[in-house]
Enzyme design. Structure first.
Site, PDB file in Angstrom:
ATOM      1  N   GLU A 254       2.618   2.619   8.471  1.00 12.76           N
ATOM      2  CA  GLU A 254       3.073   3.000   9.820  1.00 12.76           C
ATOM      3  C   GLU A 254       1.941   3.098  10.846  1.00 12.76           C
ATOM      4  OE1 GLU A 254       6.061   2.797  10.669  1.00 12.76           O
ATOM      5  OE2 GLU A 254       7.081   2.810   8.726  1.00 12.76           O
TER       6      GLU A 254
ATOM      7  N   HIS B  18       7.513  -2.838  17.231  1.00 16.68           N
ATOM      8  CA  HIS B  18       7.118  -2.075  16.048  1.00 16.68           C
ATOM      9  C   HIS B  18       7.633  -2.737  14.766  1.00 16.68           C
ATOM     10  CE1 HIS B  18       6.250   1.728  13.832  1.00 16.68           C
ATOM     11  NE2 HIS B  18       7.267   1.309  13.093  1.00 16.68           N
ATOM     12  N   GLU B  19       8.910  -3.010  14.738  1.00 20.71           N
ATOM     13  CA  GLU B  19       9.481  -3.576  13.498  1.00 20.71           C
ATOM     14  C   GLU B  19       8.930  -4.971  13.226  1.00 20.71           C
ATOM     15  OE1 GLU B  19      10.692  -1.332  11.870  1.00 20.71           O
ATOM     16  OE2 GLU B  19      11.229   0.059  13.459  1.00 20.71           O
TER      17      GLU B  19
ATOM     18  N   ASP C 245       9.996  11.826   2.039  1.00 24.93           N
ATOM     19  CA  ASP C 245      10.392  12.044   3.436  1.00 24.93           C
ATOM     20  C   ASP C 245       9.491  13.053   4.146  1.00 24.93           C
ATOM     21  OD1 ASP C 245      12.483  10.419   3.940  1.00 24.93           O
ATOM     22  OD2 ASP C 245      13.872  12.054   4.447  1.00 24.93           O
TER      23      ASP C 245
ATOM     24  N   GLU D 264      12.339  -2.305   9.100  1.00 19.61           N
ATOM     25  CA  GLU D 264      11.693  -3.618   9.070  1.00 19.61           C
ATOM     26  C   GLU D 264      12.094  -4.498   7.893  1.00 19.61           C
ATOM     27  OE1 GLU D 264      10.346  -0.603   8.553  1.00 19.61           O
ATOM     28  OE2 GLU D 264       8.735  -0.640   7.073  1.00 19.61           O
TER      29      GLU D 264
ATOM     30  N   HIS E   8       5.633  -4.806  11.555  1.00 19.06           N
ATOM     31  CA  HIS E   8       5.731  -4.538  10.114  1.00 19.06           C
ATOM     32  C   HIS E   8       5.751  -5.829   9.286  1.00 19.06           C
ATOM     33  CE1 HIS E   8       6.021  -0.264   9.385  1.00 19.06           C
ATOM     34  NE2 HIS E   8       7.016  -0.082  10.233  1.00 19.06           N
TER      35      HIS E   8
ATOM     36  N   TYR F 162       2.117   7.890  11.596  1.00 19.36           N
ATOM     37  CA  TYR F 162       2.331   6.941  12.691  1.00 19.36           C
ATOM     38  C   TYR F 162       1.212   7.022  13.728  1.00 19.36           C
ATOM     39  CZ  TYR F 162       7.199   6.062  11.240  1.00 19.36           C
ATOM     40  OH  TYR F 162       8.330   5.686  10.556  1.00 19.36           O
TER      41      TYR F 162
END
Ligand code: BES
Ligand code: ZN
Length: 650
Positions: A345, A322-323, A404, A298, A326, A412
């Site tokens: 998210e 989705h992006e 990560d 994003e 953001h 999410y």
């Protein structure tokens, strides 16, 4: 650097900061030193003492040397610090100066790498309490993880090289020396020199045409967290798709892009109707080469997209929803540390689903959410059995670990279902008002989970006298019992079809149907047969998932003969199919799978395939062979994950 100055600074720094390369007697780690000047476990920067307000980048992108030569000019807000600490990772720092116009060189120190080489190194710069401008002269190295340098063969046109960056979560420090914490927001500008036949674009105001000199200037005037600074350089075309939106890609792909993203304008309008005005003026996409490790990223004003989204039938546009979402959740209201990643998210997946519902209806949005929920259940089970079952909480504690590790379906999908459940309890109207005011209140701010929970209590739960188990959702493991259950008759129907097929029914048998035609007496004979257009891609996904995990390869072959899953075009389906095929010993897929692995660098697809292959010695050997050939086609983010899977380093 003058010798005397150097000695004093060395002395001071060793005293103040013990993490430098020479072995030291005192055992203070850099993290301990910065512990009280920064709340982010994944950055060394002392942003509480001094912070970058504005960053100007002078960059020269050298494709021959695969190096970016840069000057990062930081304009600081200094609260009285005499040392500024920046994050760097495998960067070559050449000199550092203070001041604007008249620059004066100053001393600096580079600290030791952290144990697992996750954070990189702290860069300490000697300043005075009134220092406002710090200029860091540097170049990237072979080990720079954010950059992907592609030779022409790896692009669509095969004639020009390409380079792009990926910053989130903590890789921006590997291509720009800066305070790499999402807790700090900065504006930025840049002057970027690239080879004359290429064009540069950034997460900023962008050119739409190449220029003669190969020099491009950029400005991002709204404050953003630095993981959103992004650059892409390649042979680019631009196509306008609406009054404030468009798409960049190599010329070879621009038509497919325009077709696939035809609904972009409508999406922006739907999003604005839901949660308020789009704050970034322009919304463009750039479709990158296949090595891009994500589906989408994003970057503000310019979402980066993986070409696997170009399914040819617009079946994967939820990634764009989705992006785009953001632009509110994440870019406007930002998680202040990676422990609060669900704020970015979870809200975005919720918002994405609302955009999809506005554009394509509730039935479709529900099917998409159910697909995600199945993935959540699988991942939840995996994490619960693993080393860190506490990672199934929304609020994480990633101290000492790679951020990560927290980037799972928990943030999410559990995050989104938390919000969906809240919405159901309180009613959509009130909930939408609340989310609107939340985005307004925290626009261009950075917040953590605790701030959100307070805001929720004061503005939604208390005024409505609603009791809600917020704490269970956020601070406890697993999925709370009150989680919203989505019922989708279409989803169930296709699952039933899978059951019937697995039980031996010939679902492809031709059937004769007599249909009435208006104004005619005689019915018309029609032969019907199950074909792929009977269901949308996500229904086929549900179908594949419902098949037995050890399905007879003969049955898989029959499905391929009729539907061609193995070479479908929608990469979600191919991915699902390959994983099932490996597990069931269906060898027909091998050449197709190999082609896929050689071409696509998106980690979400690569990881499950390689993981499944790693389960038997034969498959593992084959997988290692393919990986050795393919890895130069992957971005570091993907290749490091796959290396961990195939060589069990992690
Ligand atoms: N911001 C993420 C990508 C990301 C997350 C990059 C963490 C680095 C670290 C992006 O918005 C995203 O979630 N992309 C998804 C697609 C989406 C539809 C779930 C992806 O790439 O799969
Ligand atoms: Zn996202």
């Amino acid at each position: 650097m003058k010798f005397l100055q150097l000695i004093t600074f060395l002395f001071l720094s060793v005293f103040l900061f013990n993490g430098c390369d020479e072995p030291s007697k005192k055992n203070l780690s850099p993290t301990e030193i910065i512990a009280d000047s920064n709340l982010d476990n994944h950055s060394y920067a002392n942003t509480n003492q001094i912070r970058t307000k504005h960053l100007h980048l002078d960059l020269d992108v050298d494709f021959e040397k695969k190096t970016v030569y840069g000057v990062a000019r930081h304009e600081m807000e200094n609260f009285g610090a005499d040392t500024a600490i920046f994050d760097i990772k495998a960067l070559d720092i050449q000199k550092i100066t203070l001041g604007k116009g008249a620059e004066k060189e100053t001393d600096f120190m580079i600290g030791r790498w952290d144990k697992d080489s996750i954070l990189g190194q702290p860069l300490l710069v000697k300043i005075t309490k009134d220092t406002k401008y710090i200029n860091i002269y540097y170049k990237t190295t072979e080990k720079t993880e954010a950059l992907d340098w592609l030779s022409p063969e790896l692009t669509a046109g095969k004639t020009h090289p390409y380079m792009y960056t990926q910053g989130e979560a903590i890789l921006t420090r590997s291509w720009i020396p800066l305070q790499d914490s999402p807790a700090n927001r900065l504006t930025y500008s840049a002057k970027v020199k690239v080879p004359k036949d290429l064009m540069a674009v950034m997460s900023a105001k962008n050119p739409t045409k190449k220029n003669e000199e190969g020099i491009y200037e950029f400005e991002m005037n709204q404050p953003i967290p630095c993981y959103l600074i992004a650059l892409a350089v390649g042979n680019l075309n631009y196509r306008k798709l609406g009054p404030t939106c468009g798409v960049y890609s190599e010329p070879e792909m621009i038509n497919s892009c325009a077709y696939e993203f035809a609904d972009l304008s409508k999406m922006i309008r739907a999003a604005e109707k839901l949660y308020g005005k789009y704050q970034w003026e322009q919304y463009d996409l750039i479709v990158l080469p296949y090595s891009f490790p994500f589906g989408g990223m994003e970057n503000p004003r310019l979402t980066f997209v993986n070409p696997t989204i170009l399914a040819g039938d617009r079946s994967l546009v939820s990634v764009i929803a989705h992006e785009l979402a953001h632009s509110w959740s994440g870019n406007l209201v930002t998680n202040s540390s990676w422990d609060d990643f669900w704020l970015n998210e979870g809200f975005t997946v919720y918002f994405e689903s609302r955009i999809m519902e506005s554009l394509y209806g509730k039935e479709i949005a529900d099917i998409l959410s159910l697909i995600e929920f199945q993935e959540l259940e699988a991942e939840m089970a995996d994490i619960s059995k693993g080393e860190h079952p506490e990672d199934t909480q929304l609020k994480l504690n990633l101290n000492g670990r790679n951020p990560d590790d927290g980037m799972t379906d928990i943030a999410y999908t559990k995050g989104a279902f938390f919000l969906k459940t809240l919405e159901k309890e309180i009613g959509r109207e009130k909930f939408d008002k609340f989310i609107n005011s939340y985005f307004k209140h925290y626009a261009f701010k950075t917040i953590n989970t605790e701030i959100f929970v307070d805001y929720l209590n004061v503005n939604l739960l208390e005024p409505n006298q609603l009791k809600f188990n917020t704490n269970d959702w956020i601070y406890k493991e697993g999925i709370p019992k009150n989680c919203l259950k989505i019922v989708s008759p279409r989803f169930e129907q296709v699952q039933l079809l899978a059951d019937r097929f697995a039980a031996g029914e010939d679902i492809f048998k031709k059937q004769i149907k007599w249909i009435k035609i208006k104004g005619r007496k005689k019915k018309k004979k029609q032969i019907i047969q199950l074909t792929r257009d009977k269901y949308i891609a996500q229904e086929w996904m549900a179908f594949i998932r419902r098949l037995p995990k050890k399905i007879d390869p003969i049955l898989m072959r029959k499905l391929d003969e009729n539907l061609n899953f193995k070479n479908w075009g929608n990469s979600e389906i191919m991915n699902e199919w390959y994983v099932l095929g490996i597990n069931s010993g269906y060898s027909d897929i091998r050449p197709y799978m190999e082609k896929f692995l050689m071409k696509v660098g998106r980690r979400k697809y690569l990881a499950p395939i390689y993981q499944e292959l790693a389960k038997t010695p034969d498959n593992l050997k084959w997988a290692q062979g393919v990986f050795e050939k393919a890895k130069s086609n992957y971005h570091y983010i993907s290749s490091s994950t796959i290396e961990g899977i195939l060589y069990k380093k992690k």
